[in-house]
Design an enzyme around this catalytic site. Sequence first.
Site, mmCIF file in Angstrom:
data_model
loop_
_atom_site.group_PDB
_atom_site.id
_atom_site.type_symbol
_atom_site.label_atom_id
_atom_site.label_comp_id
_atom_site.label_asym_id
_atom_site.label_seq_id
_atom_site.Cartn_x
_atom_site.Cartn_y
_atom_site.Cartn_z
ATOM 1 N N HIS A 1 10.983 -104.416 48.827
ATOM 2 C CA HIS A 1 10.173 -105.478 48.211
ATOM 3 C C HIS A 1 10.694 -106.818 48.694
ATOM 4 O O HIS A 1 11.623 -107.396 48.116
ATOM 5 C CB HIS A 1 10.240 -105.360 46.675
ATOM 6 C CG HIS A 1 9.400 -106.363 45.941
ATOM 7 N ND1 HIS A 1 9.095 -106.228 44.600
ATOM 8 C CD2 HIS A 1 8.808 -107.513 46.337
ATOM 9 C CE1 HIS A 1 8.342 -107.253 44.215
ATOM 10 N NE2 HIS A 1 8.167 -108.050 45.259
ATOM 11 N N HIS B 1 8.872 -110.418 50.643
ATOM 12 C CA HIS B 1 7.715 -111.104 51.230
ATOM 13 C C HIS B 1 8.253 -111.903 52.405
ATOM 14 O O HIS B 1 9.124 -112.762 52.199
ATOM 15 C CB HIS B 1 7.069 -112.038 50.211
ATOM 16 C CG HIS B 1 6.650 -111.333 48.956
ATOM 17 N ND1 HIS B 1 5.359 -110.901 48.743
ATOM 18 C CD2 HIS B 1 7.358 -110.950 47.861
ATOM 19 C CE1 HIS B 1 5.287 -110.296 47.563
ATOM 20 N NE2 HIS B 1 6.489 -110.313 47.006
ATOM 21 N N HIS C 1 2.040 -105.152 43.031
ATOM 22 C CA HIS C 1 2.823 -105.818 41.996
ATOM 23 C C HIS C 1 2.151 -105.548 40.648
ATOM 24 O O HIS C 1 0.925 -105.670 40.528
ATOM 25 C CB HIS C 1 2.832 -107.337 42.207
ATOM 26 C CG HIS C 1 3.741 -107.806 43.299
ATOM 27 N ND1 HIS C 1 3.687 -107.332 44.580
ATOM 28 C CD2 HIS C 1 4.741 -108.737 43.282
ATOM 29 C CE1 HIS C 1 4.605 -107.942 45.303
ATOM 30 N NE2 HIS C 1 5.261 -108.809 44.552
ATOM 31 N N GLU D 1 5.160 -107.687 36.151
ATOM 32 C CA GLU D 1 6.163 -108.743 36.383
ATOM 33 C C GLU D 1 5.956 -109.774 35.271
ATOM 34 O O GLU D 1 6.735 -109.844 34.322
ATOM 35 C CB GLU D 1 5.968 -109.373 37.771
ATOM 36 C CG GLU D 1 6.938 -110.509 38.078
ATOM 37 C CD GLU D 1 6.611 -111.248 39.392
ATOM 38 O OE1 GLU D 1 5.473 -111.132 39.883
ATOM 39 O OE2 GLU D 1 7.499 -111.971 39.896
ATOM 40 N N ASP E 1 12.757 -109.840 47.022
ATOM 41 C CA ASP E 1 11.483 -110.523 46.761
ATOM 42 C C ASP E 1 11.272 -111.719 47.696
ATOM 43 O O ASP E 1 10.621 -111.584 48.730
ATOM 44 C CB ASP E 1 11.392 -110.939 45.288
ATOM 45 C CG ASP E 1 9.950 -111.022 44.776
ATOM 46 O OD1 ASP E 1 9.026 -110.662 45.529
ATOM 47 O OD2 ASP E 1 9.751 -111.443 43.621
ATOM 48 N N ASP E 2 11.801 -112.880 47.321
ATOM 49 C CA ASP E 2 11.656 -114.102 48.128
ATOM 50 C C ASP E 2 13.036 -114.766 48.212
ATOM 51 O O ASP E 2 13.283 -115.787 47.555
ATOM 52 C CB ASP E 2 10.649 -115.050 47.460
ATOM 53 C CG ASP E 2 9.299 -114.384 47.288
ATOM 54 O OD1 ASP E 2 8.551 -114.283 48.265
ATOM 55 O OD2 ASP E 2 9.006 -113.919 46.161
HETATM 56 N N1 HPA Z 1 5.022 -111.975 42.491
HETATM 57 C C1 HPA Z 1 3.766 -112.115 42.906
HETATM 58 N N2 HPA Z 1 3.470 -112.599 44.085
HETATM 59 C C2 HPA Z 1 4.444 -112.954 44.911
HETATM 60 C C3 HPA Z 1 5.749 -112.826 44.543
HETATM 61 C C4 HPA Z 1 6.070 -112.298 43.275
HETATM 62 O O1 HPA Z 1 7.212 -112.142 42.851
HETATM 63 N N3 HPA Z 1 6.479 -113.276 45.589
HETATM 64 C C5 HPA Z 1 5.619 -113.634 46.558
HETATM 65 N N4 HPA Z 1 4.368 -113.451 46.145
HETATM 66 ZN ZN ZN Z 2 7.048 -109.763 45.120
#
Ligand code: HPA
Ligand code: ZN
Length: 350
Positions: free
Chosen positions: A25, A27, A209, A212, A290-291
């Site tokens: 996971h 991006h 996703h 969250e 994630d990011d």
């Molecule tokens: N959630 C939803 N969209 C996203 C995320 C996330 O954590 N990171 C990049 N796009």
């Molecule tokens: Zn994500």
Amino acid sequence: MNAKLSLPDEALRRYVQQLPKAELHVHIEGTLEPELMFELAQRNHITLPYPSVDTLREAYQFDSLQSFLDLYYAGAGVLLTEQDFYDMAMAYMHRAHADGVVHTEIMFDPQTHTTRGVAIETVLAGLARALREARKTLNISSYLLMSFLRHLSEEDAFQTLDAALPLRETYRDLWIGIGLDSAERDNPPEKFARVYARCKALGFKLVAHAGEEGPAEYVRTALDTLGVARIDHGVRSSDDQAVLQDLIERRTPLTVCPLSNLKLCVVDDLSQHNLAKLLRQGVMITINSDDPAYFGGYILDNYMASAQALHLSHDELTTLAGNSLQASFLPQADKTRLLNLLAQAASQAR
Ligand code: HPA
Ligand code: ZN
């Protein structure tokens, strides 16, 4: 994060670093570090609304998913050429390699780029060149998950799929799956039921996703209506006992991103994160970044922050690495080979 570790933590970090693991996971647009963002802005004659790398980094204070997404989409505006996408992806591959990652499954958001006039051909060419090179030079295998932006319409997702499909043969070694990201609230999985059905018929692996910021009900519909093989995040699954039971029985993986959850206020404190409890209840938990450029840490930082806050044992950390290999979309023979390497690495390091 490194500098704050005590000596036993340094030893634990070395232990986790040398475990072969997969990142499932991430991006790619979320790996764009401020330094590279400024470099690309200069190269492409774009003026960023921040005077320096430091002021940009200071702006990374979020109170919700949306507050992050606003900066994340703006940041991606510096990516124009094939070389830009290559540079971003190659930088990530080096960071992943340093953390002991042997396989990655990377999400990319074509709509973030095509809406700015950047062709999907440019995006895929740059990413693929980096990932194929990293397979040879860093010995990391990769797959790509093309992700639809859920705040846009299903019609837009269909158009994106149609634009990408002619490239499928060229990128068959990489592009194996489909994801769903962006603003979760009020954009439930079932909004994309038809396009997911089409992707399933085309033989793509499916993830989304869910859970969250959105409710456990979204995890339910991602599983049952979209038919996904993995849930990205999914931390709110614990609000619904039946959903939780299904995840455990079906061995459906959750790709959890602890530092992301902390930075986006999904949890107030990592010590309150439910990943350890879910793991101990038998959910197939994996740890991911994630990011990482926005949330203050790559995959190893996520393992370490979780280990410290939740008192994860060596065995639990090894299980998490093993889960990441099991939960990947690699062929079974590759999983078996990597799981054997993991068992060796774990026993030699203890
Ligand atoms: N959630 C939803 N969209 C996203 C995320 C996330 O954590 N990171 C990049 N796009
Ligand atoms: Zn994500």
